[in-house]
Structure formats: C-alpha cells, structure tokens
Design a protein around this motif. Structure first.
Motif, short mmCIF file in Angstrom:
data_model
loop_
_atom_site.label_atom_id
_atom_site.label_comp_id
_atom_site.label_asym_id
_atom_site.label_seq_id
_atom_site.Cartn_x
_atom_site.Cartn_y
_atom_site.Cartn_z
N ALA A 209 -67.33 -6.16 50.25
CA ALA A 209 -67.75 -7.18 49.97
C ALA A 209 -67.34 -7.72 48.80
N ALA B 196 -63.00 -15.89 47.06
CA ALA B 196 -63.92 -16.68 47.25
C ALA B 196 -63.71 -16.95 45.54
N SER C 172 -63.80 -7.43 47.52
CA SER C 172 -62.65 -8.27 47.53
C SER C 172 -62.82 -9.86 48.23
N TYR C 173 -63.66 -9.78 48.75
CA TYR C 173 -63.58 -10.95 49.57
C TYR C 173 -64.25 -11.64 48.43
N SER D 280 -59.21 -7.39 57.15
CA SER D 280 -58.23 -8.46 55.93
C SER D 280 -58.25 -9.93 56.66
N ILE E 290 -61.70 -16.64 54.01
CA ILE E 290 -62.29 -16.69 53.28
C ILE E 290 -61.55 -18.14 52.23
N ASN E 291 -59.96 -17.37 51.95
CA ASN E 291 -59.11 -18.30 51.31
C ASN E 291 -59.54 -19.88 52.33
N ILE F 236 -60.29 -11.97 57.67
CA ILE F 236 -61.58 -12.43 57.25
C ILE F 236 -61.69 -12.89 56.06
N ASN F 237 -60.91 -12.49 55.14
CA ASN F 237 -60.25 -12.17 53.53
C ASN F 237 -59.19 -14.06 53.40
#
Length: 523
Positions: free
Chosen positions: A387, A394, A389-390, A310, A316-317, A312-313
């Motif tokens: 992926a 993005a 979800s990421y 989570s 990315i944001n 990592i999400n």
C-alpha cells in the motif's frame, strides 16, 4: 498547420510516451521466466530453456541493462541543447524519433547482454533529446495561463506510456520463447513513427524564430496560436514586444555559452533547474517504476499476482497525475512540490520501519527468484508495504512528476533556455542512471535501509524547495525573467500575494483586465 495548443501538445508529448514505453517494458519483462531464461546467469546458464528455475541476470548485470537507457538519455539531453539551437525545436524532436526507431530495432533483435545494452542506450539518446526539448517547445508556444497544464502533459504522457506498454508486455508474457519480449520491444517503434510525421504539421517555436530574426514568422505563429490568426491582437503585440526586448538584451549579452550558466547571477537559478530534476529522481520513483516486481516479490507476490499488482501501480500513476494538470497553474509550483515532498517522506520512512521491524533475510536465491540475497516480509506488514508503494506513486504523480518538466524552461532567458534545460534534464538522466544501476545491489547489500535513503532525500528536498524555489506560475516567460531578477525570497508572504495576483491576471476569467492594461501601456 495545426494551431490548437492542445493538439500540438498531444502530438509533442508522444516523446514522453516513448520514455514510459521503455520504462515499463523492462519492468514487466524482467520478472518473466522467458526473459530470465534467455538472459540467464544462474545455475542453468545459457542457452534459453523453459526451466522454471531460471534466475536471470545477476543484480549488477540487470542494473547495467536497466541503466543503459538513462545513460544514453544523459548524452542525448546534453546533445539536445546544441541540436535545438542550431536546427530548431521541431527538428530536434524528429531526430530523436528516428534514433528511437533504430534503438528499438536493435533491442528487439538482441541476442545477448551487450546487444541489448546498446539498443537501450540508443533508445536513451532519443529519450534524452525529447525529454529536454519537448517541454521547451510546448512552453514556448503555450499561453501563460495554460503553460503548467500543457507542459505538465509531458508527465501524463509518460504515465500513459508506462501503463500501455506494461499491459502489452503482460499480454506478451503468455507467448512462448523470446517472442514474449521481442514483440513489445518491436511495438514501441509505432509512436515514434507517428511523432516523426506528426511534427511536420506543427508550427516552430515563435521564440526560436525570434532568436533567428524571423519576426514575420514569429508574429504569424503567435497570432495563429493565441489570437485566431489576428496579428493586430493586443496580446500578440505585447508578447511580440516583450520578445523583441528579450532578444535585444540577448544581443547585448552575446556571450551565450554553457559557461554562462555557472556564473553569477545565472548560477543560482541554474542550480534550481538542475535540482528540480535531480530531486525528481531522488524521490525514488524509479525504484518503484523499474523494480516494482522486485519490491512486490520481496513482499511475497509472485507470478501473475505480482504483475497484476504492479499494473495497479501504473493505473494510479495515470489517474493521480490529472489533478496536477488541472490545478498546477492555479495552486502554483511551490505548494505542490512541498506537499509532494512531505508525503513522500512519510511513506518511505513507513516502508523502512515495516521492512526493518518485520522483515527478514530472504532464503538463498531470493524470494520467488526475484533477487539473490534480498529481503522478505510477509503477512499484514507486507500488505502495508505494498500500500505504501502505491502511495509513493500517488504522492509523486501530482507533484514532482509534472513540475519537474514544467519548471526548468520557466527559469531561463531565451538565449540560454535550450542549453540550460538540456543540462538540467541531463542531470535527471545522470541520477536516473545511477539509481537504475545501483538499486538492485542496494536491495542485496543494505536491504530495507534502501527505503531510509529515499525518505531522507524526500525530507531534504522539502527544505530546499521552501528556501530556494521561486513561484513562476501564471506569468509569461519574459515576465518570469523580470521576477527572477528581483531576487525576492521565495517564502516571503508579499511575494506569495503578488504571485497569486499575477496568476489571476493570467487566467481566462481576467483576460479583459489584461487587455485593459495593454491599452494603457500602448497609450
């Protein structure tokens, strides 16, 4: 007094950081055993225990806890329009920071569901005020060619708040007992304290001062911000003249009230301001932000693996928001919104297809005790869902995230800006509340079809942007007002070419050309 627009922005957007803090503290905490046991409604019930089988609040209760913050934000955003017109942009933001501290104290001390809901609702009042008025404040101070960058920083601050508080909450998850969630909720008071005192050293909005007929103060601040304290600078004189003309027009149209926004010709642009905020919620981003542990739990992740994935999400944001800040004023608002909408449509429908095609009903109690009667997916399709979800994040981070804060203040004349942006932002929080409350039951009742809903919304918003949203980049707020009165079709090529030329005129590389125009106008 601080006069550097970047420092002013950095302090102001702490108001956005507060929203991020609240969002990710809940996201990281709802999956921990300490939280689920203390607020347990499962077989073991109250009181707090260390049982590994605590199921936590029922989906409707958890939805209510999560939604209490955007519910308060809706009220705060509405009230902010009155506060900002009466007391100024600075004072409104300071009032919001005090409210945040009060809400955080109550949340930190929460003994039960009602107390936690009240604390989060009060936190929401602050977020509503700051999310509505920080963009207005920064937009009214910023030069035209930097407005997208500095107002968009509101979204970047939100992403940093999400990331920082998620890792704080993750670290605190290793504490025993209620300290695991009380400590993060206490620490979130710190940026509000800094915001309250930092605002004292910043200038008031020159446009609000102009509205109060404080023209000497207005000119002084314009000179400090835009011309190294040179009140005779040509651009300062030109902007001051535009402000005088705008204020004179406002006096002629003196019936300033909320009802003016729903009358022609203001209704058209008001609907755009409202929908840019509504669509930013219907992208489904807060499903990912609030309930990412639920989503990843359905994809088979649990415990620390879920929390790390989570996080990592949120990284990315933060990272993917940066290109939008750099190019928002160069590329424009429309292309960025269109690209974001199309890419979101792809990822949501792909998630729906994978969930529907390869998923199955979770066992009783929910997969990994994430949500009762939920959906589950395993193997390679589950990895693709993670992926996607990421990729949703993005796609949102460089598009609807920053533009939804930049766009509304640009659409309205000075006399209506505070109230109009307040109502636009209130619509954001109204839909945030609805989605926060109904997402957990949606995962229970319609399962994977929840993804279809957000895919359909993303496609609809692409059409709406193409046919209705005008380009506003690179113009002063007064120039945007003149453009909108022309009622040009947003998609017309001629309008697009003119927009490009106007943006180029607002860039630092063409500052001399603008100054030449000022001399010609003066002559």
């Amino acid at each position: 007094m601080i006069t550097n627009i970047y420092i002013i922005t950095a302090i102001s957007v702490i108001g956005g950081t507060l929203f991020g803090f609240d969002l990710s503290s809940m996201s990281a905490i709802i999956g921990t055993n300490q939280y689920k046991c203390y607020f347990n409604q499962g077989p073991h019930g109250y009181p707090f225990s260390d049982s590994p089988d605590c199921s936590g609040p029922h989906s409707l209760i958890q939805g209510g806890i999560t939604a209490s913050m955007p519910g308060g934000s809706f009220i705060g955003a509405l009230v902010s329009g009155i506060l900002t017109d009466a007391f100024g942009r600075k004072s409104s933001i300071q009032i919001g920071s005090v409210i945040w501290i009060i809400g955080s104290i109550i949340s930190c001390a929460a003994q039960n569901f009602p107390m936690l809901i009240v604390g989060r609702f009060i936190n929401g009042l602050c977020v509503g005020i700051c999310s509505a008025q920080v963009p207005v404040y920064v937009a009214e101070l910023a030069p035209a060619h930097k407005r997208g960058l500095v107002v968009g920083a509101q979204q970047w601050a939100i992403t940093w708040g999400i990331l920082i508080m998620f890792y704080i909450s993750y670290g605190c998850s290793f504490l025993e007992g209620t300290a695991s969630f009380r400590v993060p909720w206490a620490l979130q008071m710190i940026p509000a304290i800094f915001l309250f005192f930092g605002i004292f050293w910043m200038p008031e909005s020159p446009r609000w001062l102009a509205k109060q007929d404080r023209w000497d103060d207005c000119q002084e601040i314009l000179a400090l911000i835009h011309a190294n304290n040179n009140p005779d600078d040509d651009l300062v004189r030109l902007e001051l003249q535009q402000l005088r003309e705008a204020c004179e027009m406002d006096r002629i149209q003196s019936n300033v009230s909320f009802t003016e926004l729903i009358k022609p010709p203001m209704l058209w642009r008001f609907h755009i301001g409202v929908f840019v905020q509504i669509w930013s919620q219907l992208t489904g981003i807060n499903v990912i932000m609030y309930y990412i542990t639920f989503v990843f739990g359905m994809a088979g992740l649990s415990g620390n693996n879920n929390l790390v994935a989570s996080s990592i999400n949120y990284v990315i944001n933060v990272v993917v928001t940066i290109p939008a800040l750099l190019y928002l004023d160069k590329v424009g608002r429309r292309p960025i919104l269109l690209m974001g909408s199309i890419s979101l449509t792809i990822w949501w429908f792909l998630c729906a297809g994978l969930m529907g095609g390869y998923g199955s009903l979770a066992p009783p109690g929910g997969l990994n005790h994430i949500a009762e009667e939920s959906w589950s997916i395993t193997g390679k399709p589950a990895k693709v869902v993670i992926a996607c979800s990421y990729l949703v994040v993005a796609s949102f981070a460089p598009s609807w995230g920053p533009v939804s804060w930049v766009y509304p203040p640009e659409l309205f004349p000075l006399r209506l800006r505070g109230k109009a942006v307040a109502l636009s932002t209130a619509s954001n929080w109204m839909f945030n509340f609805a989605l926060s409350y109904f997402t957990p039951p949606a995962f229970v009742n319609i399962k994977w079809k929840t993804y279809l809903v957000f895919g359909a919304f993303s496609f609809a918003m692409a059409l709406h942007v193409f046919f209705c949203f005008p380009e506003t980049a690179g113009k002063t707020l007064e120039e945007v007002e003149g453009l909108l009165k022309e009622n040009r079709a947003p998609w017309r090529a001629a309008a697009r070419e003119q927009d490009l030329e106007d943006r180029a005129m607002g860039s630092p590389q063409n500052e001399e050309k603008r100054e030449d125009m000022v001399h010609v106008e003066s002559a």
